[in-house]
Design a protein around this motif. Structure first.
Motif, mmCIF file in Angstrom:
data_model
loop_
_atom_site.group_PDB
_atom_site.id
_atom_site.type_symbol
_atom_site.label_atom_id
_atom_site.label_comp_id
_atom_site.label_asym_id
_atom_site.label_seq_id
_atom_site.Cartn_x
_atom_site.Cartn_y
_atom_site.Cartn_z
ATOM 1 N N LYS A 250 -36.137 -9.800 -31.221
ATOM 2 C CA LYS A 250 -37.526 -10.041 -31.606
ATOM 3 C C LYS A 250 -38.009 -11.356 -30.988
ATOM 4 C CE LYS A 250 -40.536 -10.420 -35.657
ATOM 5 N NZ LYS A 250 -40.597 -10.444 -37.147
ATOM 6 N N PRO A 251 -39.154 -11.331 -30.267
ATOM 7 C CA PRO A 251 -39.630 -12.563 -29.628
ATOM 8 C C PRO A 251 -40.122 -13.587 -30.657
ATOM 9 C CG PRO A 251 -40.631 -10.617 -28.617
ATOM 10 C CD PRO A 251 -39.973 -10.155 -29.875
ATOM 11 N N LEU A 252 -39.888 -14.846 -30.352
ATOM 12 C CA LEU A 252 -40.486 -15.920 -31.136
ATOM 13 C C LEU A 252 -41.986 -15.954 -30.881
ATOM 14 C CD1 LEU A 252 -37.852 -18.680 -30.311
ATOM 15 C CD2 LEU A 252 -38.127 -17.521 -32.519
ATOM 16 N N LYS A 253 -42.742 -16.355 -31.901
ATOM 17 C CA LYS A 253 -44.202 -16.412 -31.737
ATOM 18 C C LYS A 253 -44.717 -17.796 -32.114
ATOM 19 C CE LYS A 253 -45.281 -14.378 -36.276
ATOM 20 N NZ LYS A 253 -43.904 -14.442 -36.792
ATOM 21 N N LYS A 254 -45.904 -18.116 -31.601
ATOM 22 C CA LYS A 254 -46.519 -19.394 -31.926
ATOM 23 C C LYS A 254 -46.655 -19.540 -33.434
ATOM 24 C CE LYS A 254 -49.277 -19.760 -27.692
ATOM 25 N NZ LYS A 254 -50.654 -19.768 -27.120
ATOM 26 N N GLY A 255 -46.323 -20.714 -33.920
ATOM 27 C CA GLY A 255 -46.419 -20.969 -35.353
ATOM 28 C C GLY A 255 -45.119 -20.809 -36.094
ATOM 29 N N ASP A 256 -44.102 -20.229 -35.451
ATOM 30 C CA ASP A 256 -42.792 -20.097 -36.092
ATOM 31 C C ASP A 256 -42.108 -21.458 -36.179
ATOM 32 O OD1 ASP A 256 -42.911 -17.322 -36.391
ATOM 33 O OD2 ASP A 256 -41.804 -16.914 -34.539
ATOM 34 N N ILE A 257 -41.264 -21.608 -37.198
ATOM 35 C CA ILE A 257 -40.294 -22.699 -37.225
ATOM 36 C C ILE A 257 -38.909 -22.064 -37.264
ATOM 37 C CG2 ILE A 257 -41.843 -24.372 -38.278
ATOM 38 C CD1 ILE A 257 -40.407 -23.874 -40.969
ATOM 39 N N MET A 258 -37.966 -22.689 -36.591
ATOM 40 C CA MET A 258 -36.639 -22.071 -36.472
ATOM 41 C C MET A 258 -35.549 -23.132 -36.574
ATOM 42 S SD MET A 258 -34.995 -19.745 -33.399
ATOM 43 C CE MET A 258 -35.296 -20.968 -32.102
ATOM 44 N N ASN A 259 -34.563 -22.839 -37.411
ATOM 45 C CA ASN A 259 -33.344 -23.641 -37.442
ATOM 46 C C ASN A 259 -32.308 -22.991 -36.541
ATOM 47 O OD1 ASN A 259 -30.400 -23.925 -38.785
ATOM 48 N ND2 ASN A 259 -31.558 -25.807 -39.083
ATOM 49 N N VAL A 260 -31.693 -23.782 -35.683
ATOM 50 C CA VAL A 260 -30.571 -23.318 -34.860
ATOM 51 C C VAL A 260 -29.338 -24.106 -35.280
ATOM 52 C CG1 VAL A 260 -29.650 -22.999 -32.546
ATOM 53 C CG2 VAL A 260 -32.106 -22.760 -32.946
ATOM 54 N N ASP A 261 -28.314 -23.381 -35.714
ATOM 55 C CA ASP A 261 -27.093 -23.965 -36.269
ATOM 56 C C ASP A 261 -25.929 -23.624 -35.344
ATOM 57 O OD1 ASP A 261 -24.982 -24.861 -37.832
ATOM 58 O OD2 ASP A 261 -25.782 -24.035 -39.694
ATOM 59 N N VAL A 262 -25.295 -24.660 -34.806
ATOM 60 C CA VAL A 262 -24.232 -24.501 -33.810
ATOM 61 C C VAL A 262 -22.960 -25.194 -34.283
ATOM 62 C CG1 VAL A 262 -23.473 -25.211 -31.507
ATOM 63 C CG2 VAL A 262 -25.746 -24.249 -31.803
ATOM 64 N N THR A 263 -21.851 -24.488 -34.197
ATOM 65 C CA THR A 263 -20.539 -25.090 -34.429
ATOM 66 C C THR A 263 -19.630 -24.739 -33.263
ATOM 67 O OG1 THR A 263 -20.836 -24.758 -36.800
ATOM 68 C CG2 THR A 263 -18.633 -25.348 -36.047
ATOM 69 N N VAL A 264 -19.050 -25.748 -32.636
ATOM 70 C CA VAL A 264 -18.135 -25.524 -31.517
ATOM 71 C C VAL A 264 -16.715 -25.911 -31.916
ATOM 72 C CG1 VAL A 264 -19.980 -25.979 -29.852
ATOM 73 C CG2 VAL A 264 -18.372 -27.815 -30.456
ATOM 74 N N ILE A 265 -15.752 -25.341 -31.187
ATOM 75 C CA ILE A 265 -14.348 -25.715 -31.331
ATOM 76 C C ILE A 265 -13.878 -26.216 -29.967
ATOM 77 C CG2 ILE A 265 -12.057 -25.005 -32.109
ATOM 78 C CD1 ILE A 265 -13.370 -22.471 -33.276
ATOM 79 N N THR A 266 -13.281 -27.413 -29.924
ATOM 80 C CA THR A 266 -12.790 -27.949 -28.663
ATOM 81 C C THR A 266 -11.418 -27.362 -28.342
ATOM 82 O OG1 THR A 266 -11.652 -29.827 -29.688
ATOM 83 C CG2 THR A 266 -13.990 -30.130 -29.126
ATOM 84 N N LYS A 267 -10.980 -27.641 -27.130
ATOM 85 C CA LYS A 267 -9.671 -27.132 -26.698
ATOM 86 C C LYS A 267 -8.537 -27.717 -27.544
ATOM 87 C CE LYS A 267 -9.104 -30.574 -22.988
ATOM 88 N NZ LYS A 267 -10.288 -31.381 -23.349
ATOM 89 N N ASP A 268 -8.794 -28.869 -28.192
ATOM 90 C CA ASP A 268 -7.786 -29.490 -29.062
ATOM 91 C C ASP A 268 -7.912 -29.035 -30.516
ATOM 92 O OD1 ASP A 268 -6.672 -31.012 -26.959
ATOM 93 O OD2 ASP A 268 -8.253 -32.512 -27.166
ATOM 94 N N GLY A 269 -8.849 -28.120 -30.785
ATOM 95 C CA GLY A 269 -8.937 -27.525 -32.106
ATOM 96 C C GLY A 269 -9.818 -28.243 -33.107
ATOM 97 N N TRP A 270 -10.658 -29.173 -32.642
ATOM 98 C CA TRP A 270 -11.568 -29.869 -33.548
ATOM 99 C C TRP A 270 -12.922 -29.164 -33.591
ATOM 100 C CZ3 TRP A 270 -9.473 -33.218 -36.747
ATOM 101 C CH2 TRP A 270 -8.267 -33.815 -36.379
ATOM 102 N N TYR A 271 -13.530 -29.184 -34.763
ATOM 103 C CA TYR A 271 -14.810 -28.503 -34.982
ATOM 104 C C TYR A 271 -15.946 -29.520 -35.058
ATOM 105 C CZ TYR A 271 -12.438 -24.122 -36.330
ATOM 106 O OH TYR A 271 -11.688 -22.970 -36.340
ATOM 107 N N GLY A 272 -17.057 -29.209 -34.381
ATOM 108 C CA GLY A 272 -18.283 -29.999 -34.491
ATOM 109 C C GLY A 272 -19.419 -29.103 -34.937
ATOM 110 N N ASP A 273 -20.156 -29.522 -35.967
ATOM 111 C CA ASP A 273 -21.145 -28.658 -36.628
ATOM 112 C C ASP A 273 -22.455 -29.413 -36.801
ATOM 113 O OD1 ASP A 273 -22.394 -26.709 -38.150
ATOM 114 O OD2 ASP A 273 -21.045 -26.856 -39.862
ATOM 115 N N ASN A 274 -23.560 -28.808 -36.336
ATOM 116 C CA ASN A 274 -24.881 -29.425 -36.525
ATOM 117 C C ASN A 274 -25.986 -28.390 -36.391
ATOM 118 O OD1 ASN A 274 -25.550 -31.043 -33.268
ATOM 119 N ND2 ASN A 274 -24.719 -29.039 -33.689
ATOM 120 N N SER A 275 -27.167 -28.748 -36.900
ATOM 121 C CA SER A 275 -28.322 -27.869 -36.720
ATOM 122 C C SER A 275 -29.592 -28.702 -36.616
ATOM 123 C CB SER A 275 -28.443 -26.849 -37.864
ATOM 124 O OG SER A 275 -29.012 -27.413 -39.028
ATOM 125 N N ARG A 276 -30.600 -28.108 -35.979
ATOM 126 C CA ARG A 276 -31.907 -28.742 -35.836
ATOM 127 C C ARG A 276 -33.004 -27.710 -36.076
ATOM 128 N NH1 ARG A 276 -31.202 -31.570 -29.886
ATOM 129 N NH2 ARG A 276 -29.177 -32.578 -30.297
#
Length: 271
Positions: free
Chosen positions: A89-115
Motif C-alpha cells: 500500500k503506497p504512503l500518502k500525504k499526511g501519513d505519519i509512520m514509525n519505522v522500527d529497526v533492530t540489527v544483529i552484528t556479526k559478533d551477535g550484538w543487537y541494536g534497536d531503535n525507531s523513528r
C-alpha cells in the motif's frame, strides 16, 4: 531471568550494533515520500543491512504465541501503535509512520531503535503528537543514572504525556537488550518514582514510549498476529533509543550522523 551487566567488550559491541541500527534509519530517510510502499522501505533497509554486514533481528522472529515475523523491520502508520508489517500500500500525504529497526552484528550484538517519519505535509495535531512523543522519550532518558529506578523513567514519561493530553500505551514497553533481542528488565513508560529495578552501570535497555492522541486502549488488527492499533482509531506515535547506564549517568547508543537532534532542553547525549 536476571539483568545482564555489560563489561567493556560488551559495551563496545553494543555501541557498534546501535550505531549501525541508527544508520539503517539514516539510509532509508531520504527515500520516504508519498507514493512509496512500506515494502520498498523494507527492501531498502535489507539492502543497507547487507552492505553493513548485519542481519535483521525481526525477520523470522517468533515469540511464543506469535507467527514468524515476515519482514526486516516494522512500519506502523497513523493509528497503528506498533508491529505494523510492510506491504504494497503506497504512503500518502499526511501519513505519519514509525519505522522500527533492530540489527544483529556479526559478533551477535543487537541494536534497536525507531523513528517517526512525516509523509508530506501532515496535520498540526500529527506534528504535535510526534514532537511531544520525542520529547517524552528524552525526558525518560534524562532520568537514567546509577541508583535511579526504572519507575523514575516511566513516571517522568507518563507525567509529561498526560500533562499534554496524550495517553501512554501500557501493553508494550521497552526492554533490556544485548546478545539477545529482549532481555530483562522490562522498561515501563508509566509508573511511580522510586519503584522497580535499580539502575546499575553496564545495563543496556530501550526507552520507546508509544503515545496516543486519544485513549490508551489498543487491540489487534486483522489476523496477521502482529499489528496493534488504537481502539478509538486515534493517531499513535513512538520513538526509541537504546541507552547505556554509565558510571555517572547515561549514554544514548543509537545515534548516528543522521539522527534527529535532541530537544533543546537536552544538554548532552552522554553524561
Amino acid at each position: 531471568m536476571s539483568i545482564t551487566i555489560k563489561d567493556a567488550e560488551g559495551i563496545a559491541g553494543m555501541r557498534e550494533a546501535c550505531r549501525l541500527a541508527s544508520e539503517v534509519l539514516d539510509y532509508i530517510a531520504p527515500h520516504i515520500q508519498p507514493g512509496m510502499t512500506t515494502n520498498e522501505v523494507d527492501r531498502l533497509a535489507a539492502e543497507c543491512m547487507a552492505q553493513q554486514g548485519t542481519i535483521s533481528a525481526t525477520i523470522g522472529y517468533q515469540p511464543p504465541g506469535y507467527p514468524p515475523y515476515p519482514k526486516s523491520l516494522c512500519t506502523s502508520i497513523n493509528n497503528v501503535v506498533c508491529h505494523g508489517i510492510p506491504n504494497d500500500k503506497p504512503l500518502k500525504k499526511g501519513d505519519i509512520m514509525n519505522v522500527d529497526v533492530t540489527v544483529i552484528t556479526k559478533d551477535g550484538w543487537y541494536g534497536d531503535n525507531s523513528r517517526m517519519y512525516l509523509i508530506g505535509d501532515v496535520s498540526i495535531a500529527a506534528k504535535r503528537l510526534c514532537s511531544l512523543t520525542y520529547d517524552a522519550m528524552w525526558i525518560g532518558i534524562q532520568k537514567v543514572k546509577p541508583g535511579a529506578r526504572l519507575g523514575d523513567v516511566g513516571h517522568a514519561i507518563q507525567k509529561y504525556a498526560e500533562h499534554h493530553g496524550l495517553s501512554v500505551v501500557r501493553e508494550f514497553c521497552g526492554h533490556g537488550i544485548g546478545q539477545k533481542f529482549h532481555e530483562e528488565p522490562q522498561v515501563l513508560h508509566y509508573g511511580y518514582p522510586g519503584t522497580l529495578d535499580e539502575l546499575l552501570p553496564g545495563m543496556t535497555f530501550t526507552i520507546e514510549p508509544m503515545l496516543n492522541a486519544g485513549r490508551r486502549e489498543v487491540k489487534e488488527f486483522g489476523n496477521d498476529g502482529w499489528t496493534i492499533v488504537t481502539k478509538d482509531r486515534s493517531l499513535s506515535a513512538q520513538w526509541e533509543h537504546t541507552v547505556l547506564v554509565t558510571e555517572t549517568g547515561y549514554e544514548v547508543l543509537t545515534l548516528s550522523a543522521g539522527s534527529p537532534p535532541p530537544p533543546a532542553f537536552v544538554t548532552a547525549t552522554k553524561t
